[in-house]
Design a protein around this motif. Structure first.
Motif, short mmCIF file in Angstrom:
data_model
loop_
_atom_site.label_atom_id
_atom_site.label_comp_id
_atom_site.label_asym_id
_atom_site.label_seq_id
_atom_site.Cartn_x
_atom_site.Cartn_y
_atom_site.Cartn_z
N ILE A 48 0.76 -1.16 -0.08
CA ILE A 48 -0.05 0.09 -0.08
C ILE A 48 0.80 1.27 0.15
O ILE A 48 1.76 1.40 0.80
N ARG A 49 0.73 2.09 -0.98
CA ARG A 49 1.45 3.54 -0.95
C ARG A 49 0.55 4.65 -0.54
O ARG A 49 -0.54 4.69 -1.19
N LEU A 50 1.31 5.29 0.16
CA LEU A 50 0.45 6.70 0.81
C LEU A 50 1.73 7.88 0.63
O LEU A 50 2.62 7.65 0.51
N SER A 51 1.10 9.00 0.37
CA SER A 51 1.97 10.07 0.16
C SER A 51 1.22 11.48 0.85
O SER A 51 -0.04 11.55 0.75
N ILE A 52 1.78 12.36 1.39
CA ILE A 52 1.67 13.48 1.87
C ILE A 52 2.26 14.67 1.33
O ILE A 52 3.59 14.25 1.22
N ASP A 53 1.88 15.87 1.47
CA ASP A 53 2.84 16.96 1.50
C ASP A 53 3.69 17.16 2.55
O ASP A 53 3.12 16.81 3.97
N SER A 54 4.82 17.60 2.71
CA SER A 54 5.65 18.00 3.93
C SER A 54 5.21 19.12 4.93
O SER A 54 5.93 19.77 5.15
#
Length: 143
Positions: A10-16
């Motif tokens: 599972i891949r997740l991404s957020i802004d820093s």
């Protein structure tokens, strides 16, 4: 008959930005509940992920928003791997190459707990960097 276990990637991404870390925590809790992880293991995974992502935001990106922080969750019934990736500054060798001592609680430091907690909770830890960025691999055994 051979038992077949599900595996997940599972891949997740957020802004820093720190305010987005809570979104990752919620997503990981949801994933953990779906995979029927114990509250203890899930809490440890969540703490490791949050500390690692906070370190990326603070140190790799120097508190600058607009950068990707990526988390990959790899699961099989024996182990959960978290891979936290960024394209910011590289982590100094001394922070990931050996088991870290926890800061002195008497000194009540504001920082310095992250990698110590990760080393304490992880069953394995590895750091790498390549053309795609920096990658902190932490694993937690489930068996």
């Amino acid at each position: 008959m051979e038992t077949v276990y599900k595996q997940y990637n599972i891949r997740l991404s957020i802004d820093s930005r720190f305010e987005q870390v809570r979104l990752l925590s919620g997503a990981l809790r949801g994933i953990g509940k779906e995979l029927e992880l114990s509250d203890d293991k899930l809490g440890q995974l969540e703490l490791m992920m949050v500390e690692a992502v906070n370190n990326v935001i603070e140190h790799a990106y120097e508190m600058q928003g607009g950068n990707d922080v990526r988390v990959r969750v790899e699961y099989n019934p024996e182990v959960v791997h978290l891979i936290i990736s960024d394209s910011g500054r590289t982590m100094p060798d001394e922070l990931h190459s050996e088991v870290k001592d926890m800061p002195d609680p008497e000194g009540l430091p504001e920082g310095g707990w992250g990698m110590g907690l990760i080393h304490l909770l992880a069953d394995s830890i590895r750091y790498s960097n390549d053309a795609k960025g920096n990658h902190l691999h932490v694993s937690k055994q489930l068996a």
